[in-house]
Design a protein around this motif. Structure first.
Motif, mmCIF file in Angstrom:
data_model
loop_
_atom_site.group_PDB
_atom_site.id
_atom_site.type_symbol
_atom_site.label_atom_id
_atom_site.label_comp_id
_atom_site.label_asym_id
_atom_site.label_seq_id
_atom_site.Cartn_x
_atom_site.Cartn_y
_atom_site.Cartn_z
ATOM 1 N N ALA A 88 0.822 -1.202 0.000
ATOM 2 C CA ALA A 88 0.000 0.000 0.000
ATOM 3 C C ALA A 88 0.861 1.259 0.000
ATOM 4 O O ALA A 88 0.582 2.230 -0.712
ATOM 5 N N LEU A 89 1.933 1.252 0.805
ATOM 6 C CA LEU A 89 2.850 2.394 0.813
ATOM 7 C C LEU A 89 3.536 2.551 -0.540
ATOM 8 O O LEU A 89 3.707 3.669 -1.037
ATOM 9 N N ALA A 90 3.915 1.424 -1.138
ATOM 10 C CA ALA A 90 4.599 1.467 -2.428
ATOM 11 C C ALA A 90 3.682 1.972 -3.536
ATOM 12 O O ALA A 90 4.162 2.453 -4.568
ATOM 13 N N SER A 91 2.367 1.873 -3.334
ATOM 14 C CA SER A 91 1.436 2.392 -4.345
ATOM 15 C C SER A 91 1.458 3.921 -4.386
ATOM 16 O O SER A 91 1.059 4.517 -5.378
ATOM 17 N N GLY A 92 1.898 4.532 -3.290
ATOM 18 C CA GLY A 92 1.924 5.988 -3.244
ATOM 19 C C GLY A 92 0.563 6.633 -3.152
ATOM 20 O O GLY A 92 0.426 7.834 -3.397
ATOM 21 N N SER A 93 -0.450 5.858 -2.810
ATOM 22 C CA SER A 93 -1.815 6.386 -2.760
ATOM 23 C C SER A 93 -2.085 7.010 -1.399
ATOM 24 O O SER A 93 -2.290 6.306 -0.409
ATOM 25 N N ARG A 94 -2.097 8.317 -1.342
ATOM 26 C CA ARG A 94 -2.379 9.014 -0.093
ATOM 27 C C ARG A 94 -3.854 8.874 0.288
ATOM 28 O O ARG A 94 -4.198 8.789 1.465
ATOM 29 N N GLY A 95 -4.726 8.829 -0.716
ATOM 30 C CA GLY A 95 -6.142 8.641 -0.443
ATOM 31 C C GLY A 95 -6.423 7.295 0.177
ATOM 32 O O GLY A 95 -7.275 7.173 1.064
ATOM 33 N N GLY A 96 -5.706 6.256 -0.286
ATOM 34 C CA GLY A 96 -5.883 4.923 0.288
ATOM 35 C C GLY A 96 -5.482 4.884 1.746
ATOM 36 O O GLY A 96 -6.154 4.261 2.579
ATOM 37 N N LEU A 97 -4.386 5.554 2.085
ATOM 38 C CA LEU A 97 -3.942 5.600 3.475
ATOM 39 C C LEU A 97 -4.941 6.378 4.331
ATOM 40 O O LEU A 97 -5.233 5.992 5.470
ATOM 41 N N ALA A 98 -5.457 7.476 3.805
ATOM 42 C CA ALA A 98 -6.459 8.238 4.548
ATOM 43 C C ALA A 98 -7.731 7.412 4.746
ATOM 44 O O ALA A 98 -8.350 7.450 5.815
ATOM 45 N N ALA A 99 -8.107 6.625 3.738
ATOM 46 C CA ALA A 99 -9.321 5.815 3.824
ATOM 47 C C ALA A 99 -9.194 4.723 4.879
ATOM 48 O O ALA A 99 -10.138 4.470 5.637
ATOM 49 N N ILE A 100 -8.026 4.068 4.940
ATOM 50 C CA ILE A 100 -7.874 3.018 5.956
ATOM 51 C C ILE A 100 -7.809 3.635 7.348
ATOM 52 O O ILE A 100 -8.241 3.027 8.331
ATOM 53 N N ALA A 101 -7.291 4.862 7.441
ATOM 54 C CA ALA A 101 -7.287 5.550 8.733
ATOM 55 C C ALA A 101 -8.717 5.851 9.184
ATOM 56 O O ALA A 101 -9.069 5.665 10.356
ATOM 57 N N SER B 154 6.526 -6.200 11.218
ATOM 58 C CA SER B 154 6.680 -4.932 10.504
ATOM 59 C C SER B 154 8.123 -4.446 10.547
ATOM 60 O O SER B 154 8.646 -3.927 9.551
ATOM 61 N N ILE B 155 8.778 -4.622 11.691
ATOM 62 C CA ILE B 155 10.186 -4.221 11.801
ATOM 63 C C ILE B 155 11.046 -5.057 10.861
ATOM 64 O O ILE B 155 11.941 -4.533 10.176
ATOM 65 N N MET B 156 10.749 -6.357 10.777
ATOM 66 C CA MET B 156 11.511 -7.230 9.883
ATOM 67 C C MET B 156 11.322 -6.817 8.427
ATOM 68 O O MET B 156 12.283 -6.772 7.649
ATOM 69 N N VAL B 157 10.080 -6.509 8.052
ATOM 70 C CA VAL B 157 9.806 -6.092 6.673
ATOM 71 C C VAL B 157 10.498 -4.761 6.382
ATOM 72 O O VAL B 157 11.093 -4.561 5.311
ATOM 73 N N ALA B 158 10.458 -3.824 7.341
ATOM 74 C CA ALA B 158 11.083 -2.521 7.141
ATOM 75 C C ALA B 158 12.591 -2.639 6.978
ATOM 76 O O ALA B 158 13.199 -1.943 6.148
ATOM 77 N N LEU B 159 13.207 -3.531 7.747
ATOM 78 C CA LEU B 159 14.655 -3.690 7.678
ATOM 79 C C LEU B 159 15.099 -4.371 6.390
ATOM 80 O O LEU B 159 16.154 -4.056 5.827
ATOM 81 N N THR B 160 14.289 -5.323 5.915
ATOM 82 C CA THR B 160 14.688 -6.093 4.733
ATOM 83 C C THR B 160 14.257 -5.447 3.421
ATOM 84 O O THR B 160 15.008 -5.447 2.446
ATOM 85 N N ALA B 161 13.060 -4.909 3.375
ATOM 86 C CA ALA B 161 12.529 -4.382 2.112
ATOM 87 C C ALA B 161 12.332 -2.878 2.124
ATOM 88 O O ALA B 161 12.091 -2.279 1.076
ATOM 89 N N PRO C 122 14.378 -0.268 2.392
ATOM 90 C CA PRO C 122 15.224 0.568 1.528
ATOM 91 C C PRO C 122 14.802 0.608 0.068
ATOM 92 O O PRO C 122 15.146 1.538 -0.655
ATOM 93 N N VAL C 123 14.023 -0.420 -0.366
ATOM 94 C CA VAL C 123 13.603 -0.479 -1.763
ATOM 95 C C VAL C 123 12.722 0.717 -2.118
ATOM 96 O O VAL C 123 12.798 1.271 -3.218
ATOM 97 N N ILE C 124 11.874 1.134 -1.199
ATOM 98 C CA ILE C 124 10.940 2.233 -1.504
ATOM 99 C C ILE C 124 11.148 3.427 -0.581
ATOM 100 O O ILE C 124 10.319 4.344 -0.579
ATOM 101 N N ALA C 125 12.220 3.430 0.195
ATOM 102 C CA ALA C 125 12.432 4.518 1.155
ATOM 103 C C ALA C 125 12.478 5.872 0.452
ATOM 104 O O ALA C 125 11.823 6.837 0.886
ATOM 105 N N ASP C 126 13.252 5.982 -0.615
ATOM 106 C CA ASP C 126 13.357 7.259 -1.336
ATOM 107 C C ASP C 126 12.019 7.658 -1.937
ATOM 108 O O ASP C 126 11.647 8.842 -1.949
#
Length: 416
Positions: free
Chosen positions: A204-217, A247-254, A256-260
């Motif tokens: 979901a984060l990699a999609s870059g959809s701000r509306g999607g994040l607002a909707a799930i919130a 989540s910490i494991m996913v953040a540490l391993t994957a 950096p792929v979409i951090a920028d």
């Protein structure tokens, strides 16, 4: 003496393949064969073939559906059809330059899919909903793996898959999260059902959809308010801790792929530059058209014909504002009645008979409805209508019937 079981009526068969076909027809959306390099007249839009096949399957299964008694909450679909019918009728007063044919087709397709799921709900609502939730979970995995493999990404690097854009992708990802929670509770709180959630959130984060994040919130806030009286720390600590570790494991391993990309899209563009993807312009135009034609609106596709903001901005990306601009006060009233009818039918169901499937379907519908505040057109709201119908409509139980099977989890103790 005649055995007891010989006096019992035969069990009604449950829907199977027709639910899968209805799900594929719903999720496929406007998929056209030109995406595969083919151009076949008439059936180029796969909806034609899928819908005809779906009609045939329902006709073949009609003897199994049969008269199953009164359907409770069936009145809730009438305002929806009233809204869709009014929108189709509004083509008669649309501007001369408005291209209304495709939108009429979309509205008719939405009505057809709602009717299909209403029929299936009359057959066996909880079974149909259970299958649909499982299918959404499978779809989330398919979409995630397809996007993770690099197929379907947008030109700016946003994740998407199977011909849908990033805003479609984020909907599927978060529906995968909701169905993961459903499967977790239904399985007796087995933790392995929570394992996909960090991956889906990553997608979901990699999609870059701000509306999607607002909707799930928005959906999360509604859910917390609903279940708050029954929440106990000792019940949520274990699954919450498990999700944090994953989540910490996913953040540490994957990560950096979409951090920028996340930094650029969510922080720099949104917070730093105030970039809104021209939503402010679209919303302002919709309000302007509503005030100019407050009673009946411009008619369908009138927004695109009058505003003339270019091919990339053909619709408002906000369902209520779009209805206001093109349907006026009458359209807004019908939209409000449609939502109210679904809510009224849902809360009229005795709490003891609200299954976990109905509750989960309601949250799915609320989430898709929240995404319709930020993206999509009328046809993109089809899943919202379908999931809310599955939550509200069910077979009426006779007075002496046993309460519906209920799973012991917070969602089964709170109303949405």
């Amino acid at each position: 003496m005649t055995p007891f079981f010989e006096n019992q009526p035969p069990a009604r068969p449950k829907p199977g393949g027709v639910v899968v076909l209805a799900f594929i027809a719903t999720l496929a959306g406007r998929f056209v064969l030109t995406r595969l390099g083919l151009d076949v007249p008439v059936i180029n839009d796969v909806r034609v073939l899928l819908y005809l096949t779906l009609i045939l399957c329902l006709m073949l299964e009609a003897h199994r559906i049969g008269p199953a008694g009164r359907t409770a909450g069936g009145y809730a679909v009438l305002p929806i059809f009233g809204l869709l019918g009014y929108q189709i009728l509004s083509a008669s007063w649309a501007p001369s330059g408005a291209i209304t044919g495709p939108m009429i087709g979309d509205l008719a397709a939405t009505a057809f899919l709602i009717l299909v799921y209403y029929t299936l709900a009359h057959w066996d609502r909880d079974h149909v909903t259970r299958m649909t939730l499982h299918l959404f979970h499978i779809a989330a995995w398919v979409y995630f793996l397809a996007a993770a493999s690099g197929r379907g990404h947008a030109s700016n690097g946003r994740w998407a898959a199977l011909g849908g854009g990033p805003n479609v992708f984020v909907r599927v990802m978060f529906l995968g999260c909701i169905t993961s929670l459903y499967l977790y509770f239904r399985s007796g709180q087995k933790l392995y059902w929570l394992m996909p959630i960090p991956a889906f959130v990553f997608g979901a984060l990699a999609s870059g959809s701000r509306g999607g994040l607002a909707a799930i919130a928005i959906t999360g806030v509604i859910a917390i308010v609903a279940i708050r009286p029954k929440l106990r720390w000792n019940r949520v600590a274990k699954p919450l801790g498990f999700l944090v570790v994953l989540s910490i494991m996913v953040a540490l391993t994957a990560g950096p792929v979409i951090a920028d990309f996340v930094q650029t899209r969510f922080v720099d563009a949104t917070v730093g530059q105030g970039y809104t993807s021209d939503r402010d312009v679209l919303f302002a135009w919709a309000l302007r058209l509503f005030w100019q034609r407050p009673l009946f609106g411009t008619g369908i596709n009138g927004f695109h014909a009058i505003a003339n903001l270019g091919e990339g901005e053909r619709y408002v990306h906000n369902l209520p504002l779009s209805v206001a601009a093109e349907g006026g006060f009458v359209g807004l009233t019908l939209l409000g009645l449609a939502w109210f009818g679904l809510w009224h039918a849902y809360i009229r169901t005795p709490r003891a008979q609200r299954s976990s499937e109905a509750r989960t379907s309601a949250y799915c519908g609320i989430f898709i409805g929240a995404t319709c505040l930020f993206s999509g057109d009328y046809f993109d709201a089809r899943i919202m209508w379908i999931m809310l119908v599955l939550a509200a409509v069910h077979q009426a139980s006779p007075p002496d019937a046993a309460p519906a099977d209920r799973i012991s989890h917070p969602w089964s103790r709170a109303s949405t």
